[in-house]
Design an enzyme around this catalytic site. Structure first.
Site, mmCIF file in Angstrom:
data_model
loop_
_atom_site.group_PDB
_atom_site.id
_atom_site.type_symbol
_atom_site.label_atom_id
_atom_site.label_comp_id
_atom_site.label_asym_id
_atom_site.label_seq_id
_atom_site.Cartn_x
_atom_site.Cartn_y
_atom_site.Cartn_z
ATOM 1 C CG HIS A 355 -53.783 9.380 -40.328
ATOM 2 N ND1 HIS A 355 -55.065 9.077 -40.711
ATOM 3 C CD2 HIS A 355 -53.724 9.184 -39.004
ATOM 4 C CE1 HIS A 355 -55.762 8.724 -39.641
ATOM 5 N NE2 HIS A 355 -54.965 8.773 -38.595
ATOM 6 C CE LYS A 534 -61.605 14.792 -52.356
ATOM 7 N NZ LYS A 534 -61.429 13.515 -51.658
ATOM 8 N NE ARG A 535 -56.595 17.875 -45.218
ATOM 9 C CZ ARG A 535 -55.394 17.464 -45.645
ATOM 10 N NH1 ARG A 535 -54.396 18.314 -45.796
ATOM 11 N NH2 ARG A 535 -55.181 16.191 -45.888
ATOM 12 C CE LYS A 540 -57.059 15.833 -49.297
ATOM 13 N NZ LYS A 540 -57.883 14.653 -48.971
ATOM 14 C CB THR A 642 -63.388 9.339 -44.369
ATOM 15 O OG1 THR A 642 -62.947 10.688 -44.181
ATOM 16 C CG2 THR A 642 -62.491 8.395 -43.591
ATOM 17 C CE LYS A 646 -67.104 11.994 -44.072
ATOM 18 N NZ LYS A 646 -66.371 13.279 -44.011
#
Ligand SMILES: *Cc1c(COP(=O)(O)O)cnc(C)c1O
Length: 800
Positions: A355, A534-535, A540, A642, A646
């Site tokens: 991952h 998101k985290r 990110k 993911t 969505k």
């Protein structure tokens, strides 16, 4: 309501009242909302149980191969709404509940959100379970029943505050406790050689793993699989000797110690905290699961060498990687198979999903810790490693080196198949972390791009858009998302596009009302809703987003009359408690929000909101109401994502980099319906080689320089000007994640987004195209891929 619905509602109401009385022990006149919610959940669960028994029987009768998904995390969220939708019982449940004088919405929202995961990895496991059931693939998920899932997040003066999640304080309506399914899991101790030459591990301590089963119902209740979570308890719950001597605390110590294993979910990215307990957790649930898998196999088959024909095990990341040595131990030490044969069987059963390529997130366990906690496993790991190295001398591929066990390498060596989670990520796996192992085993790595379940992530969370789609193409798409492509042919119909726009606006109004009621911030539903949830992590790049907000704020102030496109930037996400920099980013976003939202000149055009405690429930609220999806990670760092899927499915356009599954989303929805910016993964590597890349980027872009200056000089932290110097210092200095180098192009893309949003009709058309072309991102497609390419598993004919 149809006649059937009315009859259904009546039957449902009877079932609710029966459970209220006989299961919960309450009279209707004294029942609380909570009691009603439980009663409804039990009524729903009864129906799932029918499908569950039938599925179990059908799998058994077919002698089918079973798939076991081992995951440290299952981010399942709430289950009631999802179960109702999959049972096609939502209309009758609503009527039944309203007939009892209750608000259906209030009942649904009474359910705690089961946050047994950190983020994407855990949510993927939950989507996979639902798809496995929908596809009638006999399967079981195995994990830990954390008493406290991921922490609950709130903010105090802009700072993240963590409190334990208490989802189990209430009765968990969905699970069945299995006190008879108990396994003894040992730790520590020593290894001796028995008379027959077999090695015998004698642990010095042991705990019991107790099973708790939650049925997972697929679409239209055609099939139901099981999520089995393990709770830890003591072998001897009470030290009676100590108790009788008045040492009541000491007497309960064994139980406390044992229970600590299933007490909390460790946030990832935190490497130090509770190392030993974390390793214990990993072994605890993996060993219990393997015992259970072999027991089930034994009950159906007599020849253990047939195990690879009947069992496929998927390791979700390296957390259950100890499954390799444990299975070997069970087959070789306990069942007496020759080592080579045991190894061969284990390797044909196990598969491993990688991952992340982030070096700090790749698990490595110190050899001395492993030897102390799992002495026999450490011996086996050394043997596996030595044998592998001897068989393939061409490359240096040691799983044990520098005093550590590399769990990625161990998983690779022990796996039949190793998979990445997007095309880009799988390619990078072959070139980076697994370069040598891939050269030795060129067919082992395969790609399975992630997906999300369309039942939860479109049909249930966005009923307005769902019914428009169903009106246009029928309802087959819910169980077969490839059919969504048929929606595109309807997009020439102006009336339909108006309906899509109206659905989005209604979703935005609902969100605005909720934000206003719960957080006291008023949002304009006609503004663009620009969402990054998101985290919180540097890769990110939430800080890139907030930096752009600061620059935009400055630009609007300088020229308020320039016709700006109104925007609300919405953030959500938790930072790992030990990740100081990520917590600073949260603080910065909150501080910037406070200043911007109070600015009378700019706030009509730009607001910033950080919604606390991001979880599945919040995602279900936000995604249907989003116009713009922020997927802005440094290229090469996000394995798949993911969340990105969505959003696209719910008709948000993406502003994003060529990272993870963004690449494939852009290919599917069309480059003209995706706002691309930033460096590619290759350019990122080249850029990093330039020593002063950040300084160069800042010197070339006065907007970026001014935004950094404002943060550095305390524009958002009056009274404490150096509050964010860690951030500005990092961005002006090493800037490993290349925020500065990507800023200028991000700004450009965002202004394209502004212009595009002003053309309302065209925006709606492009949003609808995102929906119509996202069918490939169903987790049903992903699971079919795993079944065919990894597990060799087939669906079983659905019962009834
Ligand atoms: C989908 C999801 C994620 C994963 O989001 P990414 O943007 O892919 O990191 C994390 N948390 C929750 C609650 C989710 O629903």
């Amino acid at each position: 309501m149809t006649f059937q619905d009315a009859r259904g509602a009546e039957r449902m109401q009877d079932a609710i009242l029966r459970h209220l009385g006989y299961t919960i022990g309450k009279d209707a006149s004294h029942a609380t909302l909570h009691d009603w919610r439980l009663a409804l959940s039990y009524a729903v669960r009864d129906r799932i149980v029918d499908s569950w028994f039938a599925s179990t029987r059908a799998a058994y009768e077919a002698g089918a191969k079973r798939v076991y998904y081992l995951s440290m995390e299952f981010l399942i969220g709430r289950l009631l709404g999802d179960a109702l939708v999959n049972l096609r019982a939502d209309a009758e449940a609503k009527a039944a509940i309203e007939g009892l004088g209750l608000s259906f919405d209030a009942v649904l929202h009474d359910e705690p959100d089961a946050a047994l995961g950190n983020g994407g990895l855990g949510r993927l496991a939950a989507c996979f379970l639902e798809s496995l059931s929908t596809l009638a693939c006999p399967a079981m998920g195995y994990g830990i029943r954390y008493e406290h899932g991921l922490f609950r997040q709130s903010f105090e003066q802009g700072r993240q505050v963590e409190d334990p999640e208490t989802w189990l304080q209430q009765r968990h309506a969905w699970e069945f406790e299995r006190p008879e399914t108990l396994y003894r899991i040992g730790f520590g101790g020593h290894v001796t050689e028995g008379d027959d030459g077999r090695m015998v591990w004698t642990p010095s301590e042991a705990v019991l793993a107790e099973a708790y089963d939650t049925p997972v119902v697929g679409w239209q209740a055609g099939w139901t699989n099981t999520l089995r979570l393990w709770g830890a308890r003591a072998v001897d719950p009470l030290d009676l000797h100590r108790f009788n001597h008045g040492d009541y605390v000491g007497a309960a110590a064994p139980e406390m110690l044992a229970r600590s294993i299933s007490r909390v979910l460790y946030p990832d990215d935190t490497t130090e905290a509770g190392k030993e307990l974390r390793l214990k957790q990993e072994y605890f649930f993996t060993a219990a699961s393997l015992h259970d898998i072999l027991r089930r196999f034994d009950s159906e088959h007599s020849d253990i060498t047939a195990l690879p024909d009947k069992v496929a095990i998927q390791l979700n990341d390296t957390h259950p990687a100890i499954a390799g040595p444990e299975l070997l131990r069970l087959l070789h030490d306990e069942r007496g198979l020759p080592f080579e044969q045991a190894l061969d069987i284990a390797r044909r059963v196990l598969n491993y999903t990688n991952h992340t390529l982030l070096p700090e997130a790749l698990e490595k366990w110190p050899v001395d810790l492993m030897s102390r906690l799992l002495p026999r496993h450490m011996m086996l790991i050394e043997r596996i490693d030595a044998d592998h190295a001897a068989a393939y001398p061409a490359r240096e591929t040691h799983a044990v080196s520098d005093g550590h066990v590399n769990m990625g390498a161990l998983s690779f060596i022990m796996a039949n198949r190793v998979n990445g989670v997007s095309a880009l990520h799988t390619g990078l796996m072959k070139q980076t972390v697994f370069e040598d192992l891939h050269a030795l085993h060129p067919n082992r790595i395969v790609n399975q791009t992630n997906g999300v379940t369309p039942r939860r992530w479109l049909h249930a969370c966005n009923p307005r858009l769902s019914s428009i789609i169903t009106g246009a193409i029928g309802e087959g798409w819910v169980g077969d998302l490839d059919q969504l492509a048929g929606f595109e042919a309807h997009l020439g119909d102006a009336g339909l596009l108006d309906a899509v726009a109206a659905a989005k606006r209604a979703n935005k109004v609902a969100l605005s009302n909720w934000v206003s009621e719960t957080h006291g911030v008023s949002l304009d539903p006609d503004a663009m809703f620009d969402v990054q949830i998101k985290r919180i992590h540097e890769y990110k790049r939430q800080h890139l987003n907030i930096l752009e907000a600061v620059a935009l704020w400055q630009a609007i102030r300088a020229n308020p009359e320039a016709g700006w496109t109104p925007r609300v930037k919405i953030f959500g996400g938790k930072a790992a408690p030990g990740y100081v920099f990520a917590k600073k980013i949260i603080h910065l976003i909150n501080d910037v929000a406070a200043v911007l939202n109070a600015d009378p000149v700019t706030s009509p055009f730009l607001k910033v909101v950080f919604l606390p405690n991001y979880n599945v429930t919040l995602a279900e609220r936000l995604i249907p109401a989003s116009d713009l999806s922020e997927q802005i990670s440094t290229a090469g760092k996000e394995a798949s994502g993911t969340g990105n899927m969505k959003f696209a499915l719910n008709g948000a356009l993406t502003v994003g980099t060529l990272d993870g599954a963004n690449v494939e989303i852009r290919d599917h929805v069309g480059p003209e319906n995706f706002f691309l910016f930033g460096m590619t993964a290759e350019e990122v590597m080249a850029r990093r080689a330039i020593p002063d890349h950040a300084a160069q980027a800042i010197a070339a872009d006065p907007r970026l320089a001014a935004a950094l200056d404002a943060i550095h000089d305390g524009a958002f932290s009056t009274g404490e000007p150096d509050r964010f110097h860690d951030i500005t210092g990092n961005l002006r200095g090493p800037d490993y994640f290349l925020v500065c180098s990507d800023f200028t192009d991000y700004w450009r893309a965002q202004r394209e987004v502004d212009a595009a949003y002003r053309d309302t009709a065209d925006w709606t058309r492009r949003a609808a195209l995102n929906t119509a072309r996202s069918g490939w991102f169903s987790s049903d497609r992903t699971i079919r891929g795993y079944m065919a390419d990894i597990w060799g598993a087939s669906p079983v004919a659905r019962p009834g």
